[in-house]
Design an enzyme around this catalytic site. Structure first.
Site, PDB file in Angstrom:
ATOM      1  N   CYS A 143       0.593   1.923  -5.941  1.00 25.40           N
ATOM      2  CA  CYS A 143      -0.303   2.763  -6.741  1.00 25.40           C
ATOM      3  C   CYS A 143       0.217   4.190  -6.862  1.00 25.40           C
ATOM      4  O   CYS A 143       0.938   4.685  -6.002  1.00 25.40           O
ATOM      5  CB  CYS A 143      -1.701   2.785  -6.123  1.00 25.40           C
ATOM      6  SG  CYS A 143      -2.549   1.211  -6.261  1.00 25.40           S
ATOM      7  N   HIS A 147       0.829  -1.200   0.000  1.00 29.30           N
ATOM      8  CA  HIS A 147       0.000   0.000   0.000  1.00 29.30           C
ATOM      9  C   HIS A 147       0.868   1.256   0.000  1.00 29.30           C
ATOM     10  O   HIS A 147       1.900   1.311   0.674  1.00 29.30           O
ATOM     11  CB  HIS A 147      -0.893   0.035   1.236  1.00 29.30           C
ATOM     12  CG  HIS A 147      -2.161  -0.735   1.096  1.00 29.30           C
ATOM     13  ND1 HIS A 147      -3.039  -0.539   0.055  1.00 29.30           N
ATOM     14  CD2 HIS A 147      -2.720  -1.701   1.888  1.00 29.30           C
ATOM     15  CE1 HIS A 147      -4.086  -1.345   0.208  1.00 29.30           C
ATOM     16  NE2 HIS A 147      -3.910  -2.063   1.285  1.00 29.30           N
ATOM     17  N   ARG A 207       0.304   2.503 -11.780  1.00 29.21           N
ATOM     18  CA  ARG A 207       1.253   1.816 -10.926  1.00 29.21           C
ATOM     19  C   ARG A 207       2.628   2.468 -11.024  1.00 29.21           C
ATOM     20  O   ARG A 207       3.068   2.878 -12.099  1.00 29.21           O
ATOM     21  CB  ARG A 207       1.376   0.332 -11.307  1.00 29.21           C
ATOM     22  CG  ARG A 207       0.091  -0.444 -11.144  1.00 29.21           C
ATOM     23  CD  ARG A 207      -0.368  -0.546  -9.683  1.00 29.21           C
ATOM     24  NE  ARG A 207      -1.663  -1.207  -9.614  1.00 29.21           N
ATOM     25  CZ  ARG A 207      -2.817  -0.580  -9.645  1.00 29.21           C
ATOM     26  NH1 ARG A 207      -2.844   0.742  -9.757  1.00 29.21           N
ATOM     27  NH2 ARG A 207      -3.941  -1.248  -9.575  1.00 29.21           N
TER      28      ARG A 207
END
Length: 268
Positions: free
Chosen positions: A245, A171, A254
């Site tokens: 991300c 994340h 990405r």
């Protein structure tokens, strides 16, 4: 002198308008408070909870290794793996939104360390420039891996030190956000992967600032972008791929960092 006459109906209309305005104001304030609480939960509480859990997991792995225990034992993540990415997409690892990371695919092959069971922590990713120490778990399921603040290993990619591509996702925002500052890495920065039996040191080699969420080429054994064919490699080697991300707080594109194996140090 004439005395003004106030109709009762006019009073009632004004009273209704005041009540409507007051009620509308209360609804707006309540809605604002609820939204603020949701934002605080997403941006603060999930980070706090995931970081503490990840730190405990790293400490548990290190205790295991110091005691000579097998990786993936009592200090590992446990549980079965959930949805993992297909070979045609890089999952929304940095997104603040929920949802599955993709469809199922085969589990990872066993590596030099014997290979972990699915959705269990079995290594520690160390990035000195980012002051990052994060547990690595098998799979990239959000509920089982990424939302716990772990870094997830793409099933079907290689294990640390092997020829091929050891590909990881994490994340960028919320849930511990281990890859929040991944864009700060520069060529020649060191990245270490610690396991029960060895420490694998990779040197950052290339960065791909933005590519499609479905650019599966970046996690292939010889990584090369399918969207930007000029970025990547053409010869087999022992590669490390880190994905998250971009831009922040979205899952539209990405960000990719590639490294090459520099050295292997066996545990004494």
């Amino acid at each position: 002198m004439r005395v003004p006459v106030v109709q009762h109906s006019s009073r009632r209309r004004r009273a209704r308008r005041r009540r409507a305005l007051w009620t509308g104001g209360e609804v707006l304030v309540t809605t604002g408070v609820v939204l603020l609480l949701l934002v605080a939960h997403q941006l603060w509480w999930t980070n706090r909870e995931a970081r503490q859990g990840a730190e405990r997991k790293v400490a548990a792995l290190e205790r295991e290794w110091a005691a000579g225990g097998a990786a993936g034992g009592s200090g590992s993540g446990g549980g079965s793996d959930g949805a993992v990415p297909s070979r045609t997409a890089v999952p929304p690892a940095g997104a603040a939104r929920g949802g599955s990371a993709g469809t199922s695919s085969p589990s990872s092959p066993k590596g030099r360390d014997g290979g972990p069971r699915r959705a269990q922590t079995y290594a520690v990713l160390v990035v000195p420039r980012l002051r990052l120490r994060a547990p690595v778990a098998e799979g990239v399921s959000k509920p089982d891996v990424l939302d716990k603040g772990y870094v997830g290993h793409y099933p079907g990619t290689q294990q640390p030190g092997q020829t091929g591509n050891f590909a990881l996702a994490g994340h960028r925002n919320t849930h511990g956000e281990p890859f929040r500052y991944l864009d700060r890495l520069r060529p020649k920065d060191m990245v270490e992967v610690e396991t029960a039996h060895a420490t694998y040191t990779y040197a950052v080699d290339q960065l791909l600032a933005q590519t499609s969420a479905r650019d599966a080429g970046v996690v292939r054994p010889v990584p090369r972008s399918l969207v930007r064919p000029g970025r990547g490699y053409s010869e087999p080697a022992a590669y490390l791929t880190l994905t998250t991300c971009t831009p922040e707080y979205t899952s539209r594109y990405r960000l990719v960092v590639w490294g090459k194996l520099r050295s292997v140090r066996e545990r004494g």
